[in-house]
Design an enzyme around this catalytic site. Structure first.
Site, PDB file in Angstrom:
ATOM      1  CB  SER A 162      54.842  50.863  56.461  1.00 54.60           C
ATOM      2  OG  SER A 162      53.996  51.980  56.380  1.00 54.60           O
TER       3      SER A 162
HETATM    4  C1  LIG Z   1      50.325  53.506  56.642  1.00 54.43           C
HETATM    5  S1  LIG Z   1      50.452  54.859  57.709  1.00 54.43           S
HETATM    6  C2  LIG Z   1      52.102  55.458  57.402  1.00 54.43           C
HETATM    7  C3  LIG Z   1      53.110  54.661  58.169  1.00 54.43           C
HETATM    8  C4  LIG Z   1      54.525  55.149  58.062  1.00 54.43           C
HETATM    9  N1  LIG Z   1      55.075  54.883  56.750  1.00 54.43           N
HETATM   10  C5  LIG Z   1      55.354  54.421  59.121  1.00 54.43           C
HETATM   11  O1  LIG Z   1      56.008  53.427  58.788  1.00 54.43           O
HETATM   12  O2  LIG Z   1      55.299  54.829  60.277  1.00 54.43           O
HETATM   13  C6  LIG Z   1      49.506  56.082  56.863  1.00 54.43           C
HETATM   14  C7  LIG Z   1      49.424  57.405  57.611  1.00 54.43           C
HETATM   15  O3  LIG Z   1      48.781  58.343  56.761  1.00 54.43           O
HETATM   16  C8  LIG Z   1      48.057  59.227  57.589  1.00 54.43           C
HETATM   17  N2  LIG Z   1      47.096  59.952  56.774  1.00 54.43           N
HETATM   18  C9  LIG Z   1      45.869  59.562  56.321  1.00 54.43           C
HETATM   19  N3  LIG Z   1      45.293  60.549  55.622  1.00 54.43           N
HETATM   20  C10 LIG Z   1      46.169  61.590  55.609  1.00 54.43           C
HETATM   21  C11 LIG Z   1      46.137  62.885  55.064  1.00 54.43           C
HETATM   22  N4  LIG Z   1      45.106  63.342  54.376  1.00 54.43           N
HETATM   23  N5  LIG Z   1      47.222  63.681  55.261  1.00 54.43           N
HETATM   24  C12 LIG Z   1      48.300  63.258  55.960  1.00 54.43           C
HETATM   25  N6  LIG Z   1      48.363  62.041  56.524  1.00 54.43           N
HETATM   26  C13 LIG Z   1      47.321  61.213  56.345  1.00 54.43           C
HETATM   27  C14 LIG Z   1      47.436  58.297  58.620  1.00 54.43           C
HETATM   28  O4  LIG Z   1      47.027  59.016  59.767  1.00 54.43           O
HETATM   29  C15 LIG Z   1      48.587  57.336  58.874  1.00 54.43           C
HETATM   30  O5  LIG Z   1      49.357  57.742  59.965  1.00 54.43           O
END
Ligand SMILES: C[S@@+](CC[C@H](N)C(=O)[O-])C[C@H]1O[C@@H](n2cnc3c(N)ncnc32)[C@H](O)[C@@H]1O
Length: 308
Positions: free
Chosen positions: A104
Site C-alpha cells: 500500500s
Molecule cells: C492491499 S493488500 C495489503 C497491503 C499491505 N498493507 C502492505 O502494505 O503490504 C491486501 C491484502 O489482503 C489480502 N487478502 C484478501 N482477502 C483476504 C482475506 N480474506 N484474508 C486475509 N487476507 C486477505 C490480499 O491477499 C492482499 O495481500
C-alpha cells in the site's frame, strides 16, 4: 545528494509532515516511518498502478532499474502492485489483470495508522498482511508479542513472515481467512483491515474489546471506500463514523457486489454528507445511519437469519 533509501525515506516523511492527511500530531508515527525500511518489504518486481497507453501495467524490476524501483517504493501516493489475478499472472513483464495484492502507498498507510492510534503494549489484529510493511510499522509502535496479522495467500504470507523476521520483528503471521480473525489471540485493543469489506465481519466485532478501535475500508454507494472507525461498545458490538475516503482491494470473500440496502445503507444519501453518517455494527448486522433521516431498517442478510 545521492539517491538512496534513507534520503528518500526522509523526503517522504517531509511530504507527510506537510500533507493534510499526513502524520499530523502523531510523532510516534513519523518515528516508526523513519525506522522501518520500506524497501525491505517491496518485492524485486512490482507493477506500477497506472496503465500504459496499450492498457498494460509496466513492470519495474529492481535488477534492471534499481533507481526507478527505489523511487517507486518511496512514492507516497502510488501503491505498487505485487500480485494480479490471485497470482495467475507471473511478474515477468507488462501485464493486465485484477490487482489482488500490493504494498500500500505510504500516504494511505499513514492515514490509517493515524486514525488507528495504537499505543505501546496494545494487542493488534491486522487483516490483509500483504508485504508485512504495515505490520512492521504496527509492531514498531506496540512492541514485541503484540501483533497478529492474517493473510489469505500462503506465498504472500510466507514472504511477509520472512521480511519481518529478518528485521527482528515478531508479529504472528497467520495464513488464513482474515474475515474469521484469530479468536485464540483476542480480544484485541486495535483491529485494522488493509483490504476493504462490504460488510464488517462479525468475528472482528466479537474479537474487539469494549473501548477498542476497529478500522476498516468499507464499500460505499459513493464510488469509493469509506474508512470506518468504530469503537467497541460491548461484546460483539461497535459504533462510530467514517473518517476518510479511499480505495482498497476487496477481501477475497467479499468481491461480489451486493445491493446496498442489504448492507445496511439508507435508501439515499448525498455524497457530500458522508462525514455525518453514523455506523453501528453488531450481531444483527451493520447499519449506516443518516441522522437526518428515519433510522434505516435495512439489515445485512446475516441479520435476517433465523439463527441470530
Ligand atoms: C492491499 S493488500 C495489503 C497491503 C499491505 N498493507 C502492505 O502494505 O503490504 C491486501 C491484502 O489482503 C489480502 N487478502 C484478501 N482477502 C483476504 C482475506 N480474506 N484474508 C486475509 N487476507 C486477505 C490480499 O491477499 C492482499 O495481500
Amino acid at each position: 545528494m545521492p539517491i538512496n533509501a534513507d534520503t528518500l525515506r526522509r523526503r517522504s516523511a517531509a511530504e507527510m509532515d506537510a500533507a493534510a492527511r499526513g502524520f499530523g500530531e502523531a510523532v510516534w508515527l513519523r518515528d516508526a516511518f523513519l525506522r522501518v525500511p520500506r524497501e525491505h518489504f517491496a518485492p524485486a518486481r512490482v507493477w506500477w498502478p497506472s496503465p500504459r497507453e496499450d492498457g498494460l501495467y509496466s513492470l519495474i524490476d529492481r535488477g534492471e532499474r534499481p533507481k526507478a524501483w527505489l523511487k517507486a517504493v518511496y512514492s507516497t501516493g502510488a501503491p505498487l502492485i505485487t500480485q494480479m489475478d490471485d497470482g495467475l499472472i507471473p511478474p515477468a513483464g507488462p501485464a493486465k489483470g485484477a490487482f489482488t495484492s500490493s504494498i500500500s502507498y505510504s500516504g494511505v498507510i499513514i492515514e490509517l495508522l493515524r486514525h488507528l492510534a495504537p499505543e505501546p503494549g496494545e494487542r493488534v489484529l491486522e487483516l490483509g498482511t500483504g508485504t508485512g510493511y504495515t505490520t512492521a510499522l504496527l509492531a514498531t509502535r506496540t512492541g514485541q508479542g503484540t501483533v497478529v496479522s492474517i493473510e489469505v495467500d500462503p506465498s504472500i504470507a510466507e514472504r511477509a513472515r520472512q521480511n519481518l523476521n529478518r528485521l527482528g520483528l515478531d508479529p504472528l503471521v497467520i495464513t488464513g481467512d482474515g474475515e474469521e480473525g484469530h479468536p485464540a489471540s483476542g480480544p484485541f485493543d486495535r483491529i485494522i483491515a488493509t483490504a476493504s469489506v462490504r460488510t464488517i465481519p462479525r468475528a472482528w466485532l466479537e474479537q474487539l474489546r469494549p473501548g477498542g478501535v476497529l478500522l476498516a475500508p468499507l464499500d460505499s454507494p459513493f464510488g469509493c471506500d469509506l474508512l470506518v472507525r468504530l469503537t467497541g461498545t460491548g461484546p460483539g458490538t461497535a459504533q462510530g463514523r467514517f473518517v476518510a475516503q479511499l480505495h482498497f482491494m476487496r477481501f477475497r470473500g467479499q468481491r461480489e457486489p451486493r445491493p446496498y440496502a442489504e448492507l445496511g445503507w439508507p435508501d439515499s444519501v448525498e455524497v457530500d454528507r458522508w462525514q455525518e453518517l453514523r455506523v453501528e455494527a453488531g450481531p444483527r448486522g451493520q447499519q449506516i445511519i443518516d441522522p437526518t433521516q428515519q433510522r434505516s431498517t435495512a439489515r445485512t442478510a446475516r441479520a435476517e437469519s433465523p439463527l441470530q
